[in-house]
Design an enzyme around this catalytic site. Sequence first.
Site, PDB file in Angstrom:
ATOM      1  N   ILE A 133       0.796  -1.219   0.139  1.00  0.00           N
ATOM      2  CA  ILE A 133      -0.004  -0.030   0.071  1.00  0.00           C
ATOM      3  C   ILE A 133       0.566   1.343  -0.091  1.00  0.00           C
ATOM      4  CG2 ILE A 133      -0.406   0.390   2.478  1.00  0.00           C
ATOM      5  CD1 ILE A 133      -3.275   0.731   1.915  1.00  0.00           C
ATOM      6  N   ASP A 180       0.950  -1.257   9.424  1.00  0.00           N
ATOM      7  CA  ASP A 180       1.509  -0.062  10.375  1.00  0.00           C
ATOM      8  C   ASP A 180       2.934   0.255  10.133  1.00  0.00           C
ATOM      9  OD1 ASP A 180       1.072   2.063  12.012  1.00  0.00           O
ATOM     10  OD2 ASP A 180       0.640   0.546  13.961  1.00  0.00           O
ATOM     11  N   TYR A 218      -4.458  -9.351  13.862  1.00  0.00           N
ATOM     12  CA  TYR A 218      -5.898  -9.316  14.468  1.00  0.00           C
ATOM     13  C   TYR A 218      -6.759 -10.316  14.277  1.00  0.00           C
ATOM     14  CZ  TYR A 218      -4.825  -4.646  17.113  1.00  0.00           C
ATOM     15  OH  TYR A 218      -4.402  -3.707  17.500  1.00  0.00           O
TER      16      TYR A 218
HETATM   17  N1  AR6 Z   1       0.703  -2.960   2.448  1.00  0.00           N
HETATM   18  C1  AR6 Z   1      -0.564  -3.785   2.084  1.00  0.00           C
HETATM   19  N2  AR6 Z   1      -1.076  -4.595   2.985  1.00  0.00           N
HETATM   20  C2  AR6 Z   1      -0.129  -5.026   3.846  1.00  0.00           C
HETATM   21  C3  AR6 Z   1       1.038  -4.657   4.142  1.00  0.00           C
HETATM   22  C4  AR6 Z   1       1.592  -3.625   3.164  1.00  0.00           C
HETATM   23  N3  AR6 Z   1       2.702  -3.170   3.244  1.00  0.00           N
HETATM   24  N4  AR6 Z   1       1.820  -5.243   4.936  1.00  0.00           N
HETATM   25  C5  AR6 Z   1       0.807  -6.227   5.537  1.00  0.00           C
HETATM   26  N5  AR6 Z   1      -0.218  -5.928   4.960  1.00  0.00           N
HETATM   27  P1  AR6 Z   1      -1.814  -6.083   9.956  1.00  0.00           P
HETATM   28  P2  AR6 Z   1      -4.154  -6.002  11.790  1.00  0.00           P
HETATM   29  C6  AR6 Z   1      -1.419  -6.778   5.062  1.00  0.00           C
HETATM   30  O1  AR6 Z   1      -1.453  -7.344  11.016  1.00  0.00           O
HETATM   31  O2  AR6 Z   1      -4.600  -7.253  11.465  1.00  0.00           O
HETATM   32  C7  AR6 Z   1      -0.036  -3.892  13.801  1.00  0.00           C
HETATM   33  O3  AR6 Z   1       1.123  -4.308  14.519  1.00  0.00           O
HETATM   34  C8  AR6 Z   1      -1.568  -8.086   6.020  1.00  0.00           C
HETATM   35  O4  AR6 Z   1      -1.141  -9.106   4.845  1.00  0.00           O
HETATM   36  O5  AR6 Z   1      -0.785  -5.073   9.539  1.00  0.00           O
HETATM   37  O6  AR6 Z   1      -5.310  -4.789  11.622  1.00  0.00           O
HETATM   38  C9  AR6 Z   1      -0.883  -2.707  14.528  1.00  0.00           C
HETATM   39  O7  AR6 Z   1       0.036  -2.004  15.012  1.00  0.00           O
HETATM   40  C10 AR6 Z   1      -2.890  -7.916   6.100  1.00  0.00           C
HETATM   41  O8  AR6 Z   1      -3.995  -8.530   5.386  1.00  0.00           O
HETATM   42  O9  AR6 Z   1      -3.077  -5.329  10.748  1.00  0.00           O
HETATM   43  C11 AR6 Z   1      -1.666  -3.233  15.337  1.00  0.00           C
HETATM   44  O10 AR6 Z   1      -1.219  -3.614  16.373  1.00  0.00           O
HETATM   45  C12 AR6 Z   1      -3.177  -6.754   6.453  1.00  0.00           C
HETATM   46  O11 AR6 Z   1      -2.308  -5.710   5.816  1.00  0.00           O
HETATM   47  C13 AR6 Z   1      -2.064  -4.676  14.470  1.00  0.00           C
HETATM   48  O12 AR6 Z   1      -0.797  -4.895  13.792  1.00  0.00           O
HETATM   49  C14 AR6 Z   1      -3.547  -6.291   8.022  1.00  0.00           C
HETATM   50  O13 AR6 Z   1      -2.443  -7.126   8.774  1.00  0.00           O
HETATM   51  C15 AR6 Z   1      -3.068  -4.378  13.485  1.00  0.00           C
HETATM   52  O14 AR6 Z   1      -3.418  -5.836  13.170  1.00  0.00           O
END
Ligand code: AR6
Length: 188
Positions: free
Chosen positions: A20, A43, A134
């Site tokens: 993203i 994040d 999550y």
């Molecule tokens: N671009 C797009 N999507 C991504 C990227 C990227 N660069 N990296 C990961 N994803 P997550 P959550 C996807 O764990 O479940 C964090 O530590 C990933 O494959 O990032 O909402 C925060 O600080 C997945 O499909 O977020 C919170 O503590 C999606 O993004 C916690 O994680 C969400 O995965 C939030 O957990």
Amino acid sequence: MPEQERMNMHTKIEILKGDITKVTVDAIVNAANTSLLGGGGVDGAIHRAGGPAILADCRKIIARQGGCKTGEAVITTAGNLSAKFVIHTVGPVWNGGEKNEAQKLTACYTNALQLAVDNACKTIAFPCISTGVYGYPFHEAAKIAVDAVMEFIAHSDQMDKVVFVCFDEENFLIYQHAMATKRESTWD
Ligand code: AR6
């Protein structure tokens, strides 16, 4: 008047596979946590790519309101990213589905879109909120994301484009299916 004639036909929805932080839009949505202090997953990627200005803005919000509640959204600079803003929203932790997870996840999408409109953004990109650390089940999360965005744009023509950015192939295919199913049920 039939529902479809009242619906906004203007906003385009795209589904992309990838990172993203590389997408060119006015606002990139971050799947943050309530502390707003950063973390792993998307994040971590957004803070790394955007640089320290994002965390500096987050700290101002923390000082003002003590973080961000689940389902709510806040806006900061996008720092070095090509976007104008990062909209941080906090998805629900999956807890089996009986803890209002669906309503909270819907609120993430709706509140982020409203904040984007309030800040004159025309294009926005969402990650698959809550589907990483999550633990939200992919199919359920994709349906909620698509339903929430379609509901919002049905009543607002302010956005030109909404992009769903899927990091993995599985979510990419699930989103395409969810979108096709939604379009069939909306227009049939
Ligand atoms: N671009 C797009 N999507 C991504 C990227 C990227 N660069 N990296 C990961 N994803 P997550 P959550 C996807 O764990 O479940 C964090 O530590 C990933 O494959 O990032 O909402 C925060 O600080 C997945 O499909 O977020 C919170 O503590 C999606 O993004 C916690 O994680 C969400 O995965 C939030 O957990």
